[in-house]
Design an enzyme around this catalytic site. Structure first.
Site, mmCIF file in Angstrom:
data_model
loop_
_atom_site.group_PDB
_atom_site.id
_atom_site.type_symbol
_atom_site.label_atom_id
_atom_site.label_comp_id
_atom_site.label_asym_id
_atom_site.label_seq_id
_atom_site.Cartn_x
_atom_site.Cartn_y
_atom_site.Cartn_z
ATOM 1 N N ASN A 60 -0.172 0.869 -5.453
ATOM 2 C CA ASN A 60 -1.255 1.772 -5.880
ATOM 3 C C ASN A 60 -1.990 2.452 -4.724
ATOM 4 O OD1 ASN A 60 -2.326 -0.799 -5.313
ATOM 5 N ND2 ASN A 60 -4.051 -0.491 -6.677
ATOM 6 N N GLY A 115 -1.201 -7.869 -4.793
ATOM 7 C CA GLY A 115 -0.465 -7.490 -6.000
ATOM 8 C C GLY A 115 -1.019 -8.221 -7.207
ATOM 9 N N SER A 116 -0.190 -8.340 -8.226
ATOM 10 C CA SER A 116 -0.668 -8.905 -9.489
ATOM 11 C C SER A 116 -0.859 -10.421 -9.396
ATOM 12 C CB SER A 116 0.338 -8.588 -10.593
ATOM 13 O OG SER A 116 1.560 -9.238 -10.302
ATOM 14 N N GLU A 120 -4.509 -11.378 -2.479
ATOM 15 C CA GLU A 120 -5.411 -10.300 -2.903
ATOM 16 C C GLU A 120 -4.906 -9.841 -4.265
ATOM 17 O OE1 GLU A 120 -8.091 -9.103 -1.300
ATOM 18 O OE2 GLU A 120 -7.891 -10.312 0.511
ATOM 19 N N CYS A 172 -7.357 -1.743 -7.954
ATOM 20 C CA CYS A 172 -7.645 -3.143 -8.272
ATOM 21 C C CYS A 172 -9.115 -3.385 -8.564
ATOM 22 C CB CYS A 172 -7.180 -4.047 -7.142
ATOM 23 S SG CYS A 172 -7.940 -3.639 -5.565
ATOM 24 N N GLU A 202 -5.371 -6.748 -17.472
ATOM 25 C CA GLU A 202 -6.001 -5.786 -16.554
ATOM 26 C C GLU A 202 -5.459 -4.412 -16.973
ATOM 27 O OE1 GLU A 202 -4.887 -6.433 -12.484
ATOM 28 O OE2 GLU A 202 -6.039 -4.729 -11.762
#
Ligand code: NAD
Length: 459
Positions: free
Chosen positions: A116, A191-192, A213, A247, A337
């Site tokens: 992203n 990431g996720s 993160e 995020c 999310e």
């Protein structure tokens, strides 16, 4: 992962052991080289981020290149000071010893990035890793290939592969292969949460420390006493920037019921003023990264009722800036999310009611509250266990490198930016030095009868 790659990883280990990466002179030179190369590739980066995510030059500067250059400038400015061993006091028991903390590089570290903010989220941690004196394996996301190609160029033009190695490929294949065949000294993953858990498990096999993160649902509370016009502008710019693929985007809004209509009207006004009535063709508005994400986000449009927006175009990967109402807490849009340009507007009567909704998704990466009273501000900041956040703003906290950026619990562990990045990739080696001219017999047996003295010294 083929044999050749494993040999390359071992080359990084060998390179690190030569200690070439440790001196200040080496580290500062690499940071300056990186800065110059980013400036040389400024146009390439604009083009790449436009190709991958339809970001404008201005957005790219604010959220990608400019942000990275500002981190680089801070690291270059402060590196000497960060690297200095820290003298600390010594307790009575150990006097006349002296004590210090020596910041030491970890070794060979792995940095894995998402798509992203594909440049910023791979290169910002790299700055910390270089500043701290490590060798680095960089793994970009496979879903932003144009940006990955420019980053590969930047890395390979400036750094030998024994020092910084750029590894591409499908994460689900490449990353486990790397972790099963090589022991890194640290893994920095963005990431996720789902993949973050897999990384954590794989890292545990070798007790490799991790920074995670991750994402999650970041709530945005708008209190009765908020400045609604300002709140709407600040929520809208953050939520719809990069089409909500951020995020720390406000995932949903919880507005006091007395202000809901006013906020919705102000949000509509802000959306149109920022992205026009025709966001698909607006310079300031991006696109969804790929059809997989597009289909996932469009699925949420079946839930609740649309207050604004809702138009989509799969060929253009376009989803209009959208607000939705009448959402049930059981809808998947309130469980996943969203990571897209759909903003559920929920209202609350009491703080307790709002807290209960937020508690359904623990440990938000970010939390925002809009209010004009200290009492409300303190209530929200004290009562939510979030990673970082803002009062009367949204997402901008992460652009201040004096603030550590990171999540907690389900939104991650560890932090970075500025000095925190240096610390993340540094081991703090604790060393005590004891002179030989003083060696009191009390420290040695026989101990009988010394308890009173021990109690006086150790307290
Ligand atoms: P992702 O987890 O799909 O991918 C991130 C990286 O992991 C990529 O490099 C990918 O190749 C790799 N990967 C994918 N599957 C893997 C597997 N099975 N094993 C090992 N590695 C694998 O995440 P994404 O879709 O790129 O990013 C979106 C998520 O990232 C969102 O949840 C978002 O909130 C979060 N995010 C967090 C931050 C932050 O700073 N906390 C920043 C950006 C994005």
């Amino acid at each position: 992962m083929v044999m050749a790659d494993i040999i390359q990883f071992n080359n990084l280990k060998t390179y690190f052991k030569t200690s070439v990466t440790k001196p200040y002179k080496f580290r500062i030179e690499q940071l300056k080289k990186l800065r110059q190369s980013i400036l040389n590739h400024e146009e390439d980066l604009y083009n790449a981020l436009n190709t991958d995510l339809k970001k404008s030059k201005e957005e790219t500067w604010v959220t990608e290149t400019g942000m990275v250059l500002s981190e680089l400038n801070a690291a270059i400015k402060h590196l000497k000071y960060w690297m200095e061993p820290e003298r600390v006091g010594t307790n009575l028991l150990n006097l006349p010893s002296s004590s210090k903390i020596i910041p030491e590089p970890l070794g060979v570290v792995l940095i894995i990035g998402p798509w992203n903010y594909p440049f910023q989220l791979l290169i910002n941690p790299l700055i910390g890793a270089i500043a701290a004196g490590n060798c680095v394996v960089l793994k970009p996301s496979e879903f932003a290939p144009a940006t990955a190609a420019v980053m590969k160029k930047i890395i390979e033009e400036n750094f030998v592969a024994d020092y910084i190695l750029f590894v591409e490929g499908d994460g689900a294949t490449v990353v486990p292969a790397m972790l099963n065949n090589f022991t890194f000294d640290h893994i920095f993953y963005t990431g996720s949460t789902v993949v973050g858990k897999l990384i954590y498990k794989m890292a545990a096999e070798n007790l490799t420390p991790v920074t995670l993160e991750l994402g999650g649902k970041s709530p945005c509370v708008v209190e009765e006493d908020a400045n609604i016009k300002i709140a709407a502008k600040r929520i809208a710019i953050t939520k719809y920037s990069n089409c909500g693929q951020m995020c720390v985007a406000p995932d949903y809004v919880l507005v006091h019921e007395s202000k809901k209509d006013e906020l919705v009207a102000a949000l509509k006004k802000s959306i149109v003023s920022f992205f026009s009535e025709d966001a698909a063709n607006n310079y300031n508005y991006g696109k969804i990264i790929n059809t997989k994400q597009f289909d996932r986000i469009v699925g949420y449009l079946q839930q609740g009722t649309i207050l604004h927006g809702g138009k989509t175009n799969r060929d253009l990967l376009f989803i209009e800036p959208t607000m939705v109402d009448n959402i049930s807490l059981e809808d998947s849009i309130m469980k996943d999310e969203i990571f897209g340009p759909i903003l559920p507007i929920l209202s609350y009567k009491t703080k307790e009611e709002a807290l209960a909704i937020i508690e359904k998704n623990k440990n938000p990466l970010a939390f925002y509250v809009f209010t004009s009273s200290n009492k409300n501000e303190n209530f929200w900041v004290d009562n939510i266990a979030f990673g970082g956040g803002c009062v009367n703003n949204a997402s901008w906290h992460l652009t201040n490198h004096n603030l550590p950026f990171g999540g907690r619990g389900f939104s991650g562990m560890g932090s970075y930016h500025g000095k925190s990045s240096f610390d993340t990739f540094t081991h703090k080696k604790a060393v005590m030095k004891t002179p030989t001219w003083f060696d009191p017999s009390i420290k040695y047996p026989p101990f009988k009868g010394k308890l009173k003295l021990f109690k006086w010294v150790i307290r």
